[in-house]
Design a protein around this motif. Structure first.
Motif, PDB file in Angstrom:
ATOM      1  N   ARG A  95       9.411   2.264 -12.852  1.00 18.24           N
ATOM      2  CA  ARG A  95       8.553   3.404 -13.420  1.00 18.24           C
ATOM      3  C   ARG A  95       7.967   4.684 -13.260  1.00 18.24           C
ATOM      4  NH1 ARG A  95       3.342   0.280 -16.434  1.00 18.24           N
ATOM      5  NH2 ARG A  95       2.701   2.290 -18.276  1.00 18.24           N
ATOM      6  N   ARG A  96       7.084   4.277 -12.105  1.00 19.18           N
ATOM      7  CA  ARG A  96       6.530   5.055 -11.441  1.00 19.18           C
ATOM      8  C   ARG A  96       6.787   5.800  -9.853  1.00 19.18           C
ATOM      9  NH1 ARG A  96       0.763   2.258 -13.154  1.00 19.18           N
ATOM     10  NH2 ARG A  96       1.055   2.630 -15.650  1.00 19.18           N
ATOM     11  N   HIS A  97       6.591   6.444  -9.824  1.00 15.45           N
ATOM     12  CA  HIS A  97       6.583   7.407  -8.257  1.00 15.45           C
ATOM     13  C   HIS A  97       5.602   6.484  -7.373  1.00 15.45           C
ATOM     14  CE1 HIS A  97       7.902   9.795  -4.979  1.00 15.45           C
ATOM     15  NE2 HIS A  97       6.125  10.928  -5.094  1.00 15.45           N
ATOM     16  N   ALA A  98       6.607   6.382  -6.112  1.00 18.85           N
ATOM     17  CA  ALA A  98       5.907   5.591  -4.841  1.00 18.85           C
ATOM     18  C   ALA A  98       4.967   5.947  -4.071  1.00 18.85           C
ATOM     19  CB  ALA A  98       7.213   5.376  -3.922  1.00 18.85           C
ATOM     20  N   PRO A  99       4.130   5.329  -4.387  1.00 22.89           N
ATOM     21  CA  PRO A  99       2.770   5.915  -3.999  1.00 22.89           C
ATOM     22  C   PRO A  99       2.731   5.037  -2.414  1.00 22.89           C
ATOM     23  CG  PRO A  99       2.288   3.862  -5.026  1.00 22.89           C
ATOM     24  CD  PRO A  99       3.461   4.027  -5.045  1.00 22.89           C
ATOM     25  N   THR A 100       2.254   6.514  -1.844  1.00 19.69           N
ATOM     26  CA  THR A 100       1.825   6.865  -0.090  1.00 19.69           C
ATOM     27  C   THR A 100       1.401   5.436   0.187  1.00 19.69           C
ATOM     28  OG1 THR A 100       1.875   7.587   1.805  1.00 19.69           O
ATOM     29  CG2 THR A 100       0.700   7.656   0.061  1.00 19.69           C
ATOM     30  N   LEU A 101       1.729   4.897   1.151  1.00 22.72           N
ATOM     31  CA  LEU A 101       0.876   3.464   1.845  1.00 22.72           C
ATOM     32  C   LEU A 101       0.025   3.842   3.291  1.00 22.72           C
ATOM     33  CD1 LEU A 101       3.302   0.535   2.013  1.00 22.72           C
ATOM     34  CD2 LEU A 101       1.479   0.977   0.086  1.00 22.72           C
ATOM     35  N   LEU A 102       0.095   5.053   3.510  1.00 20.14           N
ATOM     36  CA  LEU A 102      -1.010   5.959   4.506  1.00 20.14           C
ATOM     37  C   LEU A 102      -2.330   5.623   4.694  1.00 20.14           C
ATOM     38  CD1 LEU A 102       0.709   9.419   5.303  1.00 20.14           C
ATOM     39  CD2 LEU A 102       0.259   7.920   7.188  1.00 20.14           C
ATOM     40  N   ASN A 103      -2.930   4.950   5.524  1.00 21.32           N
ATOM     41  CA  ASN A 103      -4.478   4.585   5.375  1.00 21.32           C
ATOM     42  C   ASN A 103      -4.503   3.514   4.559  1.00 21.32           C
ATOM     43  OD1 ASN A 103      -4.099   6.968   6.937  1.00 21.32           O
ATOM     44  ND2 ASN A 103      -4.284   8.505   5.884  1.00 21.32           N
ATOM     45  N   ALA A 104      -4.036   3.166   3.765  1.00 21.52           N
ATOM     46  CA  ALA A 104      -4.106   1.704   2.586  1.00 21.52           C
ATOM     47  C   ALA A 104      -5.220   0.857   3.095  1.00 21.52           C
ATOM     48  CB  ALA A 104      -2.431   0.831   2.617  1.00 21.52           C
ATOM     49  N   ALA A 105      -5.291   0.572   4.540  1.00 25.77           N
ATOM     50  CA  ALA A 105      -6.533   0.080   4.762  1.00 25.77           C
ATOM     51  C   ALA A 105      -8.128   0.682   4.165  1.00 25.77           C
ATOM     52  CB  ALA A 105      -6.929   0.064   6.718  1.00 25.77           C
ATOM     53  N   TRP A 106      -8.396   2.218   3.902  1.00 29.00           N
ATOM     54  CA  TRP A 106      -8.996   2.562   3.325  1.00 29.00           C
ATOM     55  C   TRP A 106      -8.879   2.420   1.450  1.00 29.00           C
ATOM     56  CZ3 TRP A 106      -7.038   3.865   8.561  1.00 29.00           C
ATOM     57  CH2 TRP A 106      -8.033   3.645   9.328  1.00 29.00           C
ATOM     58  N   ILE A 107      -8.033   2.301   1.096  1.00 28.26           N
ATOM     59  CA  ILE A 107      -8.057   2.744  -0.196  1.00 28.26           C
ATOM     60  C   ILE A 107      -8.394   1.427  -0.447  1.00 28.26           C
ATOM     61  CG2 ILE A 107      -6.667   3.206  -1.831  1.00 28.26           C
ATOM     62  CD1 ILE A 107      -4.514   4.508   0.518  1.00 28.26           C
ATOM     63  N   THR A 108      -8.361   1.846  -2.582  1.00 28.98           N
ATOM     64  CA  THR A 108      -9.175   0.441  -2.844  1.00 28.98           C
ATOM     65  C   THR A 108     -10.015   1.230  -4.060  1.00 28.98           C
ATOM     66  OG1 THR A 108     -10.973  -0.879  -3.397  1.00 28.98           O
ATOM     67  CG2 THR A 108     -11.938   0.857  -1.744  1.00 28.98           C
ATOM     68  N   PRO A 109      -9.520   0.922  -5.381  1.00 26.85           N
ATOM     69  CA  PRO A 109      -8.640   0.215  -6.003  1.00 26.85           C
ATOM     70  C   PRO A 109      -7.056   0.271  -5.841  1.00 26.85           C
ATOM     71  CG  PRO A 109      -9.363   0.582  -7.643  1.00 26.85           C
ATOM     72  CD  PRO A 109      -9.943   1.974  -6.638  1.00 26.85           C
ATOM     73  N   LEU A 110      -6.204  -0.810  -5.319  1.00 22.92           N
ATOM     74  CA  LEU A 110      -4.769   0.690  -4.868  1.00 22.92           C
ATOM     75  C   LEU A 110      -4.081   0.463  -6.042  1.00 22.92           C
ATOM     76  CD1 LEU A 110      -4.923  -2.300  -2.101  1.00 22.92           C
ATOM     77  CD2 LEU A 110      -3.503  -0.245  -1.120  1.00 22.92           C
ATOM     78  N   LEU A 111      -2.626   0.735  -5.772  1.00 26.09           N
ATOM     79  CA  LEU A 111      -1.698   1.771  -6.764  1.00 26.09           C
ATOM     80  C   LEU A 111      -2.150   2.614  -8.354  1.00 26.09           C
ATOM     81  CD1 LEU A 111      -0.702  -2.372  -8.035  1.00 26.09           C
ATOM     82  CD2 LEU A 111       0.626  -0.766  -6.291  1.00 26.09           C
ATOM     83  N   TRP A 112      -1.358   3.198  -8.703  1.00 28.28           N
ATOM     84  CA  TRP A 112      -1.427   4.343  -9.208  1.00 28.28           C
ATOM     85  C   TRP A 112      -3.008   4.099 -10.015  1.00 28.28           C
ATOM     86  CZ3 TRP A 112      -0.636   8.659  -7.994  1.00 28.28           C
ATOM     87  CH2 TRP A 112       0.402   9.291  -6.880  1.00 28.28           C
ATOM     88  N   ASP A 113      -2.439   2.755 -11.571  1.00 28.93           N
ATOM     89  CA  ASP A 113      -3.565   2.783 -11.542  1.00 28.93           C
ATOM     90  C   ASP A 113      -4.776   1.688 -11.902  1.00 28.93           C
ATOM     91  OD1 ASP A 113      -2.653   0.254 -11.515  1.00 28.93           O
ATOM     92  OD2 ASP A 113      -1.131   0.457 -13.850  1.00 28.93           O
ATOM     93  N   GLY A 114      -4.873   1.424 -10.211  1.00 31.84           N
ATOM     94  CA  GLY A 114      -5.819   0.583  -9.468  1.00 31.84           C
ATOM     95  C   GLY A 114      -6.150  -0.501 -10.214  1.00 31.84           C
ATOM     96  N   ARG A 115      -4.768  -1.351 -10.430  1.00 30.57           N
ATOM     97  CA  ARG A 115      -4.825  -2.512 -10.501  1.00 30.57           C
ATOM     98  C   ARG A 115      -5.191  -3.675  -9.818  1.00 30.57           C
ATOM     99  NH1 ARG A 115      -0.009  -4.292 -14.085  1.00 30.57           N
ATOM    100  NH2 ARG A 115      -0.753  -1.905 -14.716  1.00 30.57           N
TER     101      ARG A 115
END
Length: 333
Positions: A95-115
């Motif tokens: 459905r959507r472009h794949a988001p990067t996983l770079l620096n995922a430890a600092w990302i919150t919330p995750l996924l394009w829609d923050g779910r």
């Protein structure tokens, strides 16, 4: 005339000094952190991260055993893929472009829609989604349990638990927290090496943090504020507006992506609709392109072709040059 010339030179030096000090102070906000944050419930373990890496690259996590997590999050392309929409296990675009996983430890919330609130929660979505990996955790457990090495590793690293949904997610999340962008020329500039980036890149940084005001959303060392915005794309995707319960005013809002290694990650946006960094900059400069009646969360700004080139020169300094991610050797059945 001599006095006037000397005064002018002194004034010029003073202005340069003030500007240099201001820029240096601004750079401090972009310093890299010293440690990767791991939750107390899943502290860092090199062995668990290694197991998670094998799972990340293993197609046995998909129902057809034909794609892996790395099929959509390729380290060679900034942990994305160079197409607007990746192909799922069924051979159809997701459905959507794949988001990067770079620096995922600092990302919150995750996924394009923050779910998703955590990497453990995030991994469930693509693994079980019908248009992505289309798997079940009971099926994954069965396939992994048929592999002797996996049985031994899981039992040793997760005593008494072995291979199950919880341990698979823990291993995957532990590995993903180790996916950190390497040192780039921008970081060397932040640390005081004035020769690390070009004058064009320095002008681009001044635009980024100044008139263009990109920094209002792309802040900090990762260049994201981890918030969701409507950036005025002409798309019907409701973004976070479709979550339950639906958030007031959340329609068409998507996560601000970080900009590390951004030059490797074309095409751009949640739908992969913009092919180049120049297109992205022109989109923002124009204040978005949404249908009449929508009011995006961005404001346009004036910019010249030379200034676009300067901005791109700056963005290119965010790409590291020394990171290499070899594929793991997977255990045989």
């Amino acid at each position: 005339m001599r006095w006037n010339t000397a005064a002018a030179a002194a004034l010029s030096l003073l202005v340069w000094t003030v500007q240099s000090l201001a820029q240096t102070a601004g750079l401090e906000a972009f310093q890299r952190p010293e440690r990767v944050p791991f939750p107390a419930s899943a502290p860092y373990s090199r062995e668990v991260a290694t197991l998670g890496k094998m799972l990340f690259f293993d197609p046995r996590l998909s129902s057809g055993q034909n794609i892996s997590c790395s099929s959509c999050h390729n380290p060679s392309f900034g942990w994305e893929v160079p197409v607007p929409k990746a192909m799922g296990a069924a051979g159809t675009p997701v459905r959507r472009h794949a988001p990067t996983l770079l620096n995922a430890a600092w990302i919150t919330p995750l996924l394009w829609d923050g779910r998703a609130a955590s990497l453990e929660e995030q991994a469930i979505g693509p693994i079980t989604a019908g248009d992505k990996m289309n798997a079940t955790f009971s099926g994954i457990t069965e396939r992994l349990s048929a592999v002797r090495d996996y049985r031994l590793w899981f039992e040793r690293l997760f005593p008494g638990k072995g291979i199950r949904k919880e341990t698979v997610l823990t291993a995957l999340a532990t590995y993903q927290r180790t996916i950190v962008s390497g040192v780039a020329s921008f970081d060397r500039w932040v640390e005081g090496d004035e020769t690390a980036v070009s004058n064009a890149a320095k002008r681009g940084f001044a635009l980024f943090t100044g008139r263009a005001n990109c920094v209002s959303c792309h802040a900090g060392w990762m260049f994201t504020d981890n918030r969701l915005y409507d950036i005025g794309l002409q798309a019907s995707d409701p973004g976070s507006g479709e979550l339950e319960p639906p958030g007031k005013g959340q329609i068409h809002r998507f996560k601000t992506p970080g900009l590390r290694n951004i030059s490797l990650r074309a095409p751009y946006m949640h739908d992969g609709s913009l092919a180049s960094l120049e297109e992205v900059i022109r989109h923002y400069a124009a204040g978005g392109a949404a249908a009449p009646g929508r009011t995006p969360d961005i404001e346009g700004f004036a910019i010249t072709g030379d200034e676009i080139a300067d901005l791109i020169a700056f963005l290119e300094t965010l790409t590291d040059t020394g990171t290499n991610v070899p594929s793991p050797i997977l255990p045989a059945n």
